[in-house]
Design an enzyme around this catalytic site. Structure first.
Site, PDB file in Angstrom:
ATOM      1  N   ALA A 128      76.213  12.630 109.574  1.00  0.00           N
ATOM      2  CA  ALA A 128      77.266  12.047 110.405  1.00  0.00           C
ATOM      3  C   ALA A 128      77.339  10.534 110.253  1.00  0.00           C
ATOM      4  CB  ALA A 128      77.029  12.420 111.864  1.00  0.00           C
ATOM      5  N   ASN A 196      69.815  12.037 114.820  1.00  0.00           N
ATOM      6  CA  ASN A 196      69.367  12.350 113.463  1.00  0.00           C
ATOM      7  C   ASN A 196      69.852  11.278 112.499  1.00  0.00           C
ATOM      8  OD1 ASN A 196      68.106  15.140 113.607  1.00  0.00           O
ATOM      9  ND2 ASN A 196      70.025  15.450 114.710  1.00  0.00           N
ATOM     10  N   HIS A 226      79.020   5.207 115.798  1.00  0.00           N
ATOM     11  CA  HIS A 226      77.787   4.584 115.298  1.00  0.00           C
ATOM     12  C   HIS A 226      78.140   3.287 114.572  1.00  0.00           C
ATOM     13  CE1 HIS A 226      75.978   8.495 116.056  1.00  0.00           C
ATOM     14  NE2 HIS A 226      76.844   9.061 115.244  1.00  0.00           N
TER      15      HIS A 226
HETATM   16  N1  LIG Z   1      71.922  14.738 110.157  1.00  0.00           N
HETATM   17  C1  LIG Z   1      72.992  14.544 110.913  1.00  0.00           C
HETATM   18  O1  LIG Z   1      73.778  13.623 110.660  1.00  0.00           O
HETATM   19  C2  LIG Z   1      73.275  15.450 112.042  1.00  0.00           C
HETATM   20  C3  LIG Z   1      72.399  16.453 112.355  1.00  0.00           C
HETATM   21  N2  LIG Z   1      72.665  17.309 113.378  1.00  0.00           N
HETATM   22  C4  LIG Z   1      71.646  18.335 113.665  1.00  0.00           C
HETATM   23  O2  LIG Z   1      71.958  19.487 112.893  1.00  0.00           O
HETATM   24  C5  LIG Z   1      71.387  20.642 113.540  1.00  0.00           C
HETATM   25  C6  LIG Z   1      72.445  21.738 113.643  1.00  0.00           C
HETATM   26  O3  LIG Z   1      73.546  21.248 114.393  1.00  0.00           O
HETATM   27  P1  LIG Z   1      74.722  22.225 114.878  1.00  0.00           P
HETATM   28  O4  LIG Z   1      75.138  23.109 113.786  1.00  0.00           O
HETATM   29  O5  LIG Z   1      75.730  21.357 115.527  1.00  0.00           O
HETATM   30  O6  LIG Z   1      73.968  23.060 115.999  1.00  0.00           O
HETATM   31  P2  LIG Z   1      74.434  24.418 116.659  1.00  0.00           P
HETATM   32  O7  LIG Z   1      73.719  24.496 117.956  1.00  0.00           O
HETATM   33  O8  LIG Z   1      75.906  24.546 116.642  1.00  0.00           O
HETATM   34  O9  LIG Z   1      73.842  25.501 115.661  1.00  0.00           O
HETATM   35  C7  LIG Z   1      72.487  25.777 115.506  1.00  0.00           C
HETATM   36  C8  LIG Z   1      72.367  27.249 115.164  1.00  0.00           C
HETATM   37  O10 LIG Z   1      71.019  27.557 114.895  1.00  0.00           O
HETATM   38  C9  LIG Z   1      70.784  28.858 115.396  1.00  0.00           C
HETATM   39  N3  LIG Z   1      69.354  29.097 115.551  1.00  0.00           N
HETATM   40  C10 LIG Z   1      68.528  28.706 116.532  1.00  0.00           C
HETATM   41  N4  LIG Z   1      67.284  29.179 116.328  1.00  0.00           N
HETATM   42  C11 LIG Z   1      67.344  29.893 115.166  1.00  0.00           C
HETATM   43  C12 LIG Z   1      66.393  30.638 114.437  1.00  0.00           C
HETATM   44  N5  LIG Z   1      65.129  30.735 114.833  1.00  0.00           N
HETATM   45  N6  LIG Z   1      66.794  31.257 113.302  1.00  0.00           N
HETATM   46  C13 LIG Z   1      68.070  31.157 112.868  1.00  0.00           C
HETATM   47  N7  LIG Z   1      69.029  30.464 113.537  1.00  0.00           N
HETATM   48  C14 LIG Z   1      68.657  29.834 114.672  1.00  0.00           C
HETATM   49  C15 LIG Z   1      71.541  28.885 116.713  1.00  0.00           C
HETATM   50  O11 LIG Z   1      71.773  30.211 117.156  1.00  0.00           O
HETATM   51  C16 LIG Z   1      72.830  28.173 116.308  1.00  0.00           C
HETATM   52  O12 LIG Z   1      73.785  29.096 115.819  1.00  0.00           O
HETATM   53  C17 LIG Z   1      70.895  20.165 114.909  1.00  0.00           C
HETATM   54  O13 LIG Z   1      69.497  19.952 114.870  1.00  0.00           O
HETATM   55  C18 LIG Z   1      71.608  18.835 115.091  1.00  0.00           C
HETATM   56  O14 LIG Z   1      70.922  17.961 115.936  1.00  0.00           O
HETATM   57  C19 LIG Z   1      73.826  17.225 114.085  1.00  0.00           C
HETATM   58  C20 LIG Z   1      74.724  16.235 113.800  1.00  0.00           C
HETATM   59  C21 LIG Z   1      74.504  15.230 112.793  1.00  0.00           C
HETATM   60  O1  LIG Z   2      77.260  13.747 114.995  1.00  0.00           O
HETATM   61  C1  LIG Z   2      76.871  12.601 115.242  1.00  0.00           C
HETATM   62  O2  LIG Z   2      77.647  11.659 115.466  1.00  0.00           O
HETATM   63  C2  LIG Z   2      75.433  12.258 115.184  1.00  0.00           C
HETATM   64  C3  LIG Z   2      74.492  13.237 115.688  1.00  0.00           C
HETATM   65  O3  LIG Z   2      74.798  14.092 116.480  1.00  0.00           O
HETATM   66  C4  LIG Z   2      73.101  13.142 115.233  1.00  0.00           C
HETATM   67  O4  LIG Z   2      72.766  12.210 114.518  1.00  0.00           O
HETATM   68  O5  LIG Z   2      72.323  14.036 115.559  1.00  0.00           O
END
Ligand SMILES: NC(=O)C1=CN([C@@H]2O[C@H](COP(=O)(O)OP(=O)(O)OC[C@H]3O[C@@H](n4cnc5c(N)ncnc54)[C@H](O)[C@@H]3O)[C@@H](O)[C@H]2O)C=CC1
Ligand SMILES: O=C([O-])CC(=O)C(=O)O
Length: 274
Positions: A128, A196, A226
């Site tokens: 992001a 993250n 951000h």
């Molecule tokens: N690197 C970055 O820039 C960003 C990272 N993230 C992170 O990415 C990750 C995913 O975000 P989203 O897709 O928005 O979350 P989300 O909550 O929409 O999806 C996560 C999925 O993982 C599943 N899950 C949970 N435990 C599980 C298991 N043991 N086995 C299989 N599936 C399982 C859930 O049921 C859900 O469908 C989060 O940790 C979030 O904080 C989010 C935004 C930006």
């Molecule tokens: O989506 C965003 O703006 C950032 C975010 O949630 C993350 O870094 O986990």
């Protein structure tokens, strides 16, 4: 689809079919040069059956720790609590792991050593954020400081451990409130689903202890905002991004697109940007 490679396509598995994972699965199913979706891991298979049935090629549904058996690249898109269970078996088999819950890497940094020893790789997309190419380049020289300010709408912050543990009422805010000021490492503990991006920034640059971040709860914004300032011996730069939240209000829509862009580069003939 079998465990065997039908061609020289790279097999990709996705752990977690939430906001990010479903978009990546759809993109792979629609076609990314040289890549194929081979497997997924989900918490509740019944919930995802209709989505999986709608794909042109139905991937296997496997337990999270078995994805590395069916894929060359395992994409982690689950809560950070699951990071180790997903990434460790994959890199142990010499696979590549794409990590979006990058904050979770800080408490599991031995996985980088494991990947190195086993010939695996850990790939952190820009996610992001913006401009990690410039931060990487500046880090080849000397970066003096990296400062970041994150502002999120109230819905995007609800339930963060820092807010819960400090009993902060953000529901009735009428003006912006600075919740946190400190290192990316400390921020990742207090806001594991929110910063993250700060951890990715820190790993590209001067590390999680020297990268500074302020986190604001801001009822006046509708996007995840951000802003970053980098001071280096080669350049000074400011970057900003205003992310439209996805159906998960904590997660910007661009995050999944960043992973898709990273996957496209794995086999693309023309690669632009670092
Ligand atoms: N690197 C970055 O820039 C960003 C990272 N993230 C992170 O990415 C990750 C995913 O975000 P989203 O897709 O928005 O979350 P989300 O909550 O929409 O999806 C996560 C999925 O993982 C599943 N899950 C949970 N435990 C599980 C298991 N043991 N086995 C299989 N599936 C399982 C859930 O049921 C859900 O469908 C989060 O940790 C979030 O904080 C989010 C935004 C930006
Ligand atoms: O989506 C965003 O703006 C950032 C975010 O949630 C993350 O870094 O986990």
């Amino acid at each position: 689809m079998t465990d065997q490679k039908a061609s020289n396509e790279l097999r990709v598995a996705i752990a977690g079919l939430g906001s990010i994972g479903t978009k990546i699965a759809t993109a792979l199913d629609q076609g990314i040069e040289g890549l194929a979706l081979s497997a997924v891991a989900v918490r509740d298979p019944a919930k995802h059956q209709a989505f999986l049935n709608g794909l042109h090629r139905t991937p296997k549904v496997l337990p999270i720790d078995q994805l590395g058996e069916a894929a060359d690249i395992v994409v982690e898109c689950a809560p950070s609590s699951q990071l180790r269970a997903i990434v460790e078996p994959a890199v142990r088999r010499g696979r590549s792991a794409v990590v979006v819950s990058v904050g979770g890497l800080l408490d599991n940094f031995d996985l980088v050593d494991l990947a190195r020893a086993k010939g695996g790789r850990i790939l952190v997309p820009t996610g992001a954020l913006i401009g990690l190419d410039a931060v990487n380049a500046a880090a080849v020289g000397t970066i003096h400081s990296v400062k970041m300010v994150t502002r999120k709408p109230i819905d995007g912050l609800k339930g963060a451990p820092f807010i819960v543990e400090n009993n902060i009422d953000i529901d009735n805010l009428r003006e912006p409130l600075k919740l946190f000021e400190g290192s990316a490492r400390e921020a990742a503990k207090g806001f594991p689903a929110n910063v993250n991006v700060a951890v990715a920034l820190s790993l590209a640059g001067i590390g999680p202890d020297r990268t500074q971040i302020h986190v604001w709860a801001d009822p006046t914004v509708t996007r995840n905002v951000h802003r970053i300032e980098v001071e280096a011996d080669s350049a000074r730069f400011s970057m900003g991004i205003e992310n439209i939240p996805s159906e998960n209000p904590k997660t910007g829509l661009i995050t999944a697109l960043s992973v898709i862009a990273l996957l496209r580069k794995q086999r693309a003939t023309l690669c632009v940007g670092t």
